[in-house]
Design an enzyme around this catalytic site. Sequence first.
Site, short mmCIF file in Angstrom:
data_model
loop_
_atom_site.label_atom_id
_atom_site.label_comp_id
_atom_site.label_asym_id
_atom_site.label_seq_id
_atom_site.Cartn_x
_atom_site.Cartn_y
_atom_site.Cartn_z
N ARG A 52 0.84 -1.21 0.00
CA ARG A 52 0.00 0.00 0.00
C ARG A 52 0.87 1.26 0.00
NH1 ARG A 52 -4.52 0.78 4.59
NH2 ARG A 52 -2.67 1.22 5.84
N ARG A 105 10.11 18.67 -8.16
CA ARG A 105 11.36 18.43 -8.91
C ARG A 105 12.57 19.02 -8.21
NH1 ARG A 105 9.34 20.88 -14.50
NH2 ARG A 105 8.80 22.43 -12.96
N LYS A 151 -2.50 7.11 1.24
CA LYS A 151 -2.26 7.35 2.68
C LYS A 151 -1.16 8.40 2.77
CE LYS A 151 -1.91 4.82 7.02
NZ LYS A 151 -2.97 5.54 7.71
#
Length: 290
Positions: A52, A105, A151
Amino acid sequence: MSLKIYLNGKFVAREQAKLSVFDHGLLYGDGVFEGIRSYNGLVFKLEEHIDRLFESAQTIMLTIPLTKAQLIEAVCRCLRINRLHNAYIRLVVTRGVGDLGLDPRKCPLPTVFIIADKITLYPKRLYERGLALITVPTQRNLPEALNPQIKSLNYLNNILAKIEAVNAGFEEAIMLNAHGYVTECTGENLFIVKGRRLLTPPTYVGVLKGITRQTVMDLAGRDGIEAREEVLTRHDLFNADECFLTGTAAEIVPVVTIDGRTIGAGRPGRVTLRLMRQFQALTKTAGVRY
Ligand code: PMP
């Protein structure tokens, strides 16, 4: 002995486990995490949690600088070094240090840390008597905006709901989505029992795909109870036979009232109690040994 924290490949004393104020995990909540449990020297559902974590990272285009196997080993080492047999593990990967702009970035190296600590259990009376819940005004994040399946370190949506529950004198909140359908609580998934069926909201209404949620559905299925995802309204909750919450830290918590309505007989239900016992038994035998 001071707790040793895994931080970017090294184990450091808790006092030395410090991050830059330029870390985007802190500046923007840009990162992902997992909460994991170990029971008697076995990490429960470790592969599922690692999978996950990688899925959350994939969606936010964050490259975890370790393989799944390396992360599993880091979690196990963290538990061994700290001599913890029953622990709560927090595994966090942030975007890393960048500048004050939000451009990911500019963050070349993700930050990875693992905290394994003694588990603080919820009070026993919670499990014996059951919890009173309230629905709150703050809606669960729209999947089209910030998908609750990620999450992420961005928990303000949940924290706002928690504040509203606490302000109203309740410990936990039920969050609805923008259409008024039931989603989940601030850190747990929600289930109802209706007849021989066990129902929980589908992920597309805006919920985290909980690992305890899946475990409970598997246990129920093996017991001849039809466990499935279904869109639920408050009316469905009020008229349920039983209700309970699931999460890694809380495990299975019976719910006895919702918005002042008594659920079932007003005490933890038969199916709930049976699932709680089966879940306890499973945690004692299943897991990754460390
Ligand atoms: N929903 C939310 C919002 C959560 O943060 C969590 C876990 N902390 C859960 C549900 C339960 O998921 P799991 O069973 O994987 O711990």
